[in-house]
Design an enzyme around this catalytic site. Structure first.
Site, short mmCIF file in Angstrom:
data_model
loop_
_atom_site.label_atom_id
_atom_site.label_comp_id
_atom_site.label_asym_id
_atom_site.label_seq_id
_atom_site.Cartn_x
_atom_site.Cartn_y
_atom_site.Cartn_z
CE1 TYR A 156 -3.86 2.39 0.68
CE2 TYR A 156 -2.54 3.24 2.28
CZ TYR A 156 -3.63 3.15 1.52
OH TYR A 156 -4.70 4.34 1.59
CB SER A 159 0.84 1.18 -4.52
OG SER A 159 -0.25 1.11 -3.37
CE LYS A 160 -3.75 5.20 -1.79
NZ LYS A 160 -4.73 5.85 -2.36
#
Length: 257
Positions: A156, A159-160
């Protein structure tokens, strides 16, 4: 910020819940025609009904943003039918919570498919329409985990973080075309998912909230206001920015007691 968005068209992914729904409802109240897409039919229909009941203009489309062709086609079709696309909010998200030793490659790829790949597809399709029109604003939703490390959130977080850097590059490419592209970086937000977690693990939730300088999590409507600011003419000289909206968490220096 109370700009009137009457006559404008906004497209929001992950628009049936949490930050996405709050943004859709606020934009509709300010006069925009709002197009929301999400995977879950029930929540999507509830969002559509709520916006229409309040007198807003809305379209709801059941869509998985990882279906890149369908996603790009929908953006193009919306722009053609309405004759414009003024605003794009890439809000859909995927999160897997696990230590790296137990995280599967499929989980990693899923988070990147939604949080990075779909943002690329959505931004590219919106840029094409907006560049031709000579104006537009895109806001991509990241996370404080993209700029501060948290255990068990590698896919997470990565990817962010990719989303933030992509946003900056896209902003540079679009700057001379009248198109602004920014990111919002939320901290803890009291969405339904977070409230559910708090009910299951109240001690952890309490400690997490207490560690925020403002002593509370944000509300979806507070994030929506920040997003609308970035979309609006009030932010006409802002592009390429990743704006933390996190109660001061990302600015905090941790000092052990």
């Amino acid at each position: 910020m109370s700009q009137d968005f009457s006559g404008q068209v906004a497209f929001i992914t992950g628009g049936s819940d949490g930050i996405g729904r709050a943004t859709a409802e606020l934009l509709a109240r300010r006069g925009a025609t709002v197009i929301v897409c999400a995977r879950g039919e029930e929540k999507l229909e509830a969002t559509r009904a709520a916006i229409e009941a309040a007198g807003g203009k809305v379209e709801a489309h059941q869509l998985d943003v990882t279906d890149s062709d369908a996603f790009a086609t929908l953006i193009s079709d919306v722009a053609k039918r309405h004759g414009r696309l003024d605003m794009m909010v890439n809000n859909a998200m995927s999160v897997h919570y696990a230590p790296i030793s137990k995280l599967k490659l499929g989980h990693w790829r899923k988070d990147f498919a939604v949080n990075a790949d779909a943002v690329f597809v959505g931004t590219k399709a919106a840029m094409e329409v907006m560049t031709a029109a000579g104006k537009g604003s895109i806001v991509n939703i990241s996370s404080t985990t993209a700029i501060r490390a948290a255990p068990f959130m590698s896919s997470y977080s990565a990817s962010k973080a990719a989303l933030i850097q992509f946003t900056a590059v896209a902003a540079m490419e679009a700057a001379r075309s009248g198109v602004r592209i920014n990111a919002i970086v939320p901290g803890q937000v009291q969405t339904a998912a977070n409230e559910d977690f708090s009910a299951k693990a109240p001690e952890v939730a309490s400690k997490t909230t207490e560690a925020i300088p403002m002593g509370r999590g944000g509300q979806p409507h507070e994030l929506a206001e920040s997003i609308l600011f970035m979309l609006s003419d009030a932010a006409s000289y802002i592009t390429g920015v990743a704006l933390p909206v996190d109660g001061g968490k990302s600015a905090q220096l941790y000092l052990p007691s």
